[in-house]
Scaffold this motif. Sequence first.
Motif, PDB file in Angstrom:
ATOM      1  N   GLN A 176       1.548  -0.914  -0.018  1.00  0.00           N
ATOM      2  CA  GLN A 176      -0.092  -0.340  -0.252  1.00  0.00           C
ATOM      3  C   GLN A 176       0.829   1.337  -0.044  1.00  0.00           C
ATOM      4  OE1 GLN A 176      -2.934   0.063  -0.163  1.00  0.00           O
ATOM      5  NE2 GLN A 176      -3.846  -1.489  -0.517  1.00  0.00           N
ATOM      6  N   ALA A 177       0.409   1.915  -1.360  1.00  0.00           N
ATOM      7  CA  ALA A 177       1.950   2.887  -1.084  1.00  0.00           C
ATOM      8  C   ALA A 177       1.934   4.292   0.024  1.00  0.00           C
ATOM      9  CB  ALA A 177       1.632   3.855  -2.420  1.00  0.00           C
ATOM     10  N   GLN A 178       0.011   4.301   0.529  1.00  0.00           N
ATOM     11  CA  GLN A 178       0.156   5.615   1.375  1.00  0.00           C
ATOM     12  C   GLN A 178       0.787   5.281   2.944  1.00  0.00           C
ATOM     13  OE1 GLN A 178      -2.328   3.444   0.039  1.00  0.00           O
ATOM     14  NE2 GLN A 178      -4.058   3.321   1.840  1.00  0.00           N
ATOM     15  N   TYR A 179       0.694   3.268   2.866  1.00  0.00           N
ATOM     16  CA  TYR A 179       0.949   3.686   4.549  1.00  0.00           C
ATOM     17  C   TYR A 179       2.404   3.819   4.248  1.00  0.00           C
ATOM     18  CZ  TYR A 179      -3.567   0.601   4.340  1.00  0.00           C
ATOM     19  OH  TYR A 179      -4.022   0.850   4.523  1.00  0.00           O
ATOM     20  N   ALA A 180       3.273   3.026   2.730  1.00  0.00           N
ATOM     21  CA  ALA A 180       5.030   3.652   3.025  1.00  0.00           C
ATOM     22  C   ALA A 180       5.070   4.889   3.056  1.00  0.00           C
ATOM     23  CB  ALA A 180       5.432   2.607   1.343  1.00  0.00           C
ATOM     24  N   TYR A 181       4.556   6.109   2.302  1.00  0.00           N
ATOM     25  CA  TYR A 181       4.267   6.720   2.467  1.00  0.00           C
ATOM     26  C   TYR A 181       4.278   8.036   3.431  1.00  0.00           C
ATOM     27  CZ  TYR A 181       3.112  12.757   1.259  1.00  0.00           C
ATOM     28  OH  TYR A 181       3.407  13.833   1.090  1.00  0.00           O
ATOM     29  N   ALA A 182       3.176   8.185   4.777  1.00  0.00           N
ATOM     30  CA  ALA A 182       3.611   7.925   5.586  1.00  0.00           C
ATOM     31  C   ALA A 182       4.108   7.365   6.913  1.00  0.00           C
ATOM     32  CB  ALA A 182       2.175   7.157   6.331  1.00  0.00           C
ATOM     33  N   TYR A 183       4.682   5.940   6.629  1.00  0.00           N
ATOM     34  CA  TYR A 183       5.835   5.542   7.527  1.00  0.00           C
ATOM     35  C   TYR A 183       7.218   6.581   7.011  1.00  0.00           C
ATOM     36  CZ  TYR A 183       8.622   2.544  10.328  1.00  0.00           C
ATOM     37  OH  TYR A 183      10.326   1.604  10.985  1.00  0.00           O
ATOM     38  N   ALA A 184       7.343   6.398   6.016  1.00  0.00           N
ATOM     39  CA  ALA A 184       8.453   7.270   5.251  1.00  0.00           C
ATOM     40  C   ALA A 184       8.445   8.582   6.118  1.00  0.00           C
ATOM     41  CB  ALA A 184       8.373   7.110   3.927  1.00  0.00           C
ATOM     42  N   LEU A 185       7.825   9.413   6.109  1.00  0.00           N
ATOM     43  CA  LEU A 185       7.711  10.772   6.794  1.00  0.00           C
ATOM     44  C   LEU A 185       7.956  10.628   8.197  1.00  0.00           C
ATOM     45  CD1 LEU A 185       4.461  12.434   4.698  1.00  0.00           C
ATOM     46  CD2 LEU A 185       6.859  12.371   4.862  1.00  0.00           C
ATOM     47  N   ARG A 193       6.938  -0.526  -7.190  1.00  0.00           N
ATOM     48  CA  ARG A 193       5.579  -0.802  -7.017  1.00  0.00           C
ATOM     49  C   ARG A 193       4.304   0.004  -7.606  1.00  0.00           C
ATOM     50  NH1 ARG A 193       6.705  -2.752  -1.669  1.00  0.00           N
ATOM     51  NH2 ARG A 193       7.110  -4.491  -1.465  1.00  0.00           N
ATOM     52  N   HIS A 194       4.641   0.638  -7.561  1.00  0.00           N
ATOM     53  CA  HIS A 194       3.920   1.829  -7.848  1.00  0.00           C
ATOM     54  C   HIS A 194       4.690   3.324  -8.352  1.00  0.00           C
ATOM     55  CE1 HIS A 194       0.685   0.148  -4.945  1.00  0.00           C
ATOM     56  NE2 HIS A 194       2.360   0.330  -3.791  1.00  0.00           N
ATOM     57  N   PRO A 195       4.704   3.132  -9.698  1.00  0.00           N
ATOM     58  CA  PRO A 195       6.399   4.517 -10.540  1.00  0.00           C
ATOM     59  C   PRO A 195       5.349   5.783 -10.221  1.00  0.00           C
ATOM     60  CG  PRO A 195       5.712   2.343 -11.778  1.00  0.00           C
ATOM     61  CD  PRO A 195       4.912   1.817 -10.511  1.00  0.00           C
ATOM     62  N   SER A 196       3.717   5.370 -10.705  1.00  0.00           N
ATOM     63  CA  SER A 196       3.427   6.563 -10.900  1.00  0.00           C
ATOM     64  C   SER A 196       2.935   8.077  -9.226  1.00  0.00           C
ATOM     65  CB  SER A 196       2.113   6.502 -11.439  1.00  0.00           C
ATOM     66  OG  SER A 196       2.356   6.147 -13.274  1.00  0.00           O
ATOM     67  N   ASP A 197       2.544   6.880  -8.153  1.00  0.00           N
ATOM     68  CA  ASP A 197       2.277   7.474  -7.100  1.00  0.00           C
ATOM     69  C   ASP A 197       3.384   9.039  -7.052  1.00  0.00           C
ATOM     70  OD1 ASP A 197       1.742   7.973  -4.835  1.00  0.00           O
ATOM     71  OD2 ASP A 197       3.028   7.093  -3.524  1.00  0.00           O
ATOM     72  N   ARG A 198       2.706  10.076  -7.573  1.00  0.00           N
ATOM     73  CA  ARG A 198       2.760  11.768  -6.796  1.00  0.00           C
ATOM     74  C   ARG A 198       3.042  12.010  -5.279  1.00  0.00           C
ATOM     75  NH1 ARG A 198      -2.687  13.593 -10.193  1.00  0.00           N
ATOM     76  NH2 ARG A 198      -2.311  12.738 -11.993  1.00  0.00           N
ATOM     77  N   GLY A 199       2.963  11.317  -4.433  1.00  0.00           N
ATOM     78  CA  GLY A 199       3.055  11.659  -2.885  1.00  0.00           C
ATOM     79  C   GLY A 199       4.818  10.833  -3.079  1.00  0.00           C
ATOM     80  N   ALA A 200       4.827   9.848  -3.276  1.00  0.00           N
ATOM     81  CA  ALA A 200       6.094   9.507  -3.105  1.00  0.00           C
ATOM     82  C   ALA A 200       6.720   9.891  -3.460  1.00  0.00           C
ATOM     83  CB  ALA A 200       6.149   8.189  -3.664  1.00  0.00           C
ATOM     84  N   LEU A 201       6.695  10.550  -5.173  1.00  0.00           N
ATOM     85  CA  LEU A 201       7.972  11.257  -5.814  1.00  0.00           C
ATOM     86  C   LEU A 201       7.632  12.968  -5.349  1.00  0.00           C
ATOM     87  CD1 LEU A 201       5.826  10.598  -9.241  1.00  0.00           C
ATOM     88  CD2 LEU A 201       8.706  10.037  -9.151  1.00  0.00           C
ATOM     89  N   LEU A 202       6.657  13.238  -4.758  1.00  0.00           N
ATOM     90  CA  LEU A 202       7.271  14.393  -4.132  1.00  0.00           C
ATOM     91  C   LEU A 202       8.200  14.546  -2.899  1.00  0.00           C
ATOM     92  CD1 LEU A 202       6.447  17.453  -3.902  1.00  0.00           C
ATOM     93  CD2 LEU A 202       4.366  17.239  -2.892  1.00  0.00           C
TER      94      LEU A 202
END
Length: 891
Positions: free
Chosen positions: A805-814, A835-844
């Motif tokens: 889940q991209a949003q879980y990885a994003y939140a934990y990374a922050l 896994r999610h090459p177009s994930d805008r949150g991760a790219l930002l």
Amino acid sequence: MPYTTLPIFDQEAPTVEDAMVLKEHKRSGDTLITVEVLDSSIEKADGGHPPLESSKLRQRNIRCEMPLWGAQALRNRRSRRKLSGSTTRSTATSPSEAERPHPPAFSTHIRGYIAVAAAALIVIVGGFLYGLETSDRPQSTLPVLPTTFVGSESCAGCHPAETKLWRTSQHKRAMDHATDKTVLGDFNNASLDHFGVHSRFFRKDEKFMVETDGPDGKLAAFEVKYTFGVEPLQQYLVEFSDGRIQALPLAWDSRPKAKGGQRWFHLYPDEPIGHGDILHWTRLNQNWNFMCAECHSTGVHKNYDADKDRFATSWAEISVGCEACHGKGSRHVAWASAQQSWWPFKGREDPEKGLVVRFDERKGVSWTTNPATGLPTRSLPPSAVRKEVETCGLCHARRSQFSEDWVPGSPLSDTHHVSVLDRSLFHADGQMRDREETYNYAPFKQSKMFAKGVTCTDCHDPHSATLRAPEDGVCAQCHMPERYETAAHRHHDEARAPLACASCHMPARTYMVIDQRHDHSFRIPRPDLSIKLGHPNACNDCHRDKSAEWAAAAVEGWFGPNRKGFQNYGEAFHAAWTEQVGAERPLAMVARDPAASSFVHASVLTELNAYLSAADVELARSGLADRDPMVRIGALDMLEGAPADQLWPILSPLLSDPVRGVRLRTVSMLASVPTASQPAADRHQFDQAAAEFVAAQRLNADRPEGRSTLANFLARRGMAAEAEVEFRAALHLSPEFAPAAVNLADLYRALGRDFDGEQVLRTGLQASPEDAGLRYALGLTLVRLGRSEDAFEELRQANKLSPDQAQYAYAYALALHSVGRTDEAIALLEKSLVRHPSDRGALLALATLNRDTRNFDAALGYAERLLSLVPSDPGILRLVEDLRRLVHPVR
């Protein structure tokens, strides 16, 4: 120098500012007027998943119970008497004026802010849409009388041949009372062991009994009240004192012993299902009243009392009888009775014979085979509404019910929400998976045969439910055997491995352990696509010891390098489901492809929601005016997430769409617009659709999904207290239903009650400790409460439980970054981005974190990737320009 900042724990993606022109077409009398609507600030709205539901339309029932011979005898007696006085005859009522159409609604989450300058939409007038969906409905010349169920035996006198076939069918035996005649299983003290549970099958006082683990996990004896199905397995139902009827997981294999049958088996053979599991036979997900009744009996009314939490479910006929497909028969019986009276007392002519629906799609139709190709052509184009397919789809579709007012021959979307192509049910090319059954409706509506006008009864006898001809004979009705039943076509040694047409064109998948179902999408084998996309193919279903490359080479050697096929959308869905950069382009191509089926168009429009932009809004506009209600619903799904007030001019006409499912989806999307802000001319239609939506959820008040959906709708209407009650009711029905806990906590967040939200989420975790969504929601709640250490642990657990889940990885990374572990945060985001090459949150986040650690080259690379996804976003443009100056400073 200004930079794009990255707030800690903010999971929103960067903004997108696009321009779109919206046009609303309204009808004034007979003139079509175009009104320009310009606005440039459509923002992101709260995402929700409202189900489509609707109200019951109750009718007064009058039952005709006199058999035809009795009615005739009565008339004969009366004919001997002297007639006196005058008779009056009522005239037929004129058909009611068609309602005007209403825009559809769907649910999908759109990340980011979507700016809309305008959109041009032609809303087809109500009469046109209504005409398309009712053109095949009977227009009787007789007075319209209330209809009731009369039972299949009432049909037998006039239709003996059809009745004889039906009595041998699986439809007739879909459900029955448990008797010596109907029970197939061994109840002579037989037993079955499954993960430590010893179940026993025996007789007591002429009753059929099963001793197995009950709702408390302890062994207890339960009476079998009903049989369920007959081949290749038979299930058994147990009735409880509160009206619940539950399906046992212990089934009888009714196949011959030589084929592995004549034995008891468990429907979940490889996993323990304890009494605390939601799949335990005594729990919600094995409940006959909701899960099974509608399709195994006729004229079912669930009759759930939400206040008492009890069922009083009723049926007109215990199995699938004549009226399950033909509709209530009282008017037809009355018509038939009237035909037997003597002139001049004979009943008035009725070309529809009092039937609810005429299944006449094959009447006057012929198929002509082209000798050059061996392929057939239908003499007449198929009708707009495929009455047989929609009727069979009631039970042979993956769908959920939101109204009990189903009418045979009507679009299934009027009373049911139909599943579109979904990665959990289908492979990217539309083949059905073997995880959960998809049934035949969705595969068939993807097929070339459906597109060309083939209907269910071209192949299946509707009364016996068997093929019209054995095996390949049913295909040979249209496809020349001398061309296709040959070695030149099949390329197999028939002596060693005999093939049937279905072997290659209708691959089978197995459900419920032993029940094989053939895929009705009628496709050609494509091992070449298996190489690209990883999905199965018919060749390797048999040749499991060979590779897809081997099979593709063989097919190319036989038929040449150019692959042909009707289902040519697998690569588009694969790109979307694997989140490839630019996936919206192949999706849009499929949406514009006139050769693709309406079912696929609906599916691809729903998928395009994640990529909604000015470039593709024309697709949604076109979809809202499509004659197929599923496409209209798909177009609504595509627009989900844009602010409701900006969508109102586009969608409000669909509040009076002739198909209820479209109305319900529409009103759910517009629910957040306050009444005071609604145009006065639209309020009545909105209120009517809202009442249908509420009634739809009330129909499913026995399900946590129904209660939670209603709660979300009420919350968007600003009715927080009522929404809280419904969320609490959902959790009472099923404490494991995590969406209700998450949404209730979010309601508390909006009300400034995060402490209450924390308690709801922690209670949910007691029931479902492994639910990543609950952990994630609790982590965000604890962040708002200022308890960073506790929040960190919950976000870590969420990412651990669901690393994809991209949003879980994003939140934990922050969270990692916030405690000084930036290198770990960057590594986690890079892994997620694979896994999610177009994930805008991760790219930002990667652009910002690398910039802050002065790795400007890496930061610029991520920022430029992000800019390619949102080329008009001014914040990302500034970030890229700033990073370019840092990487290439001007000297």
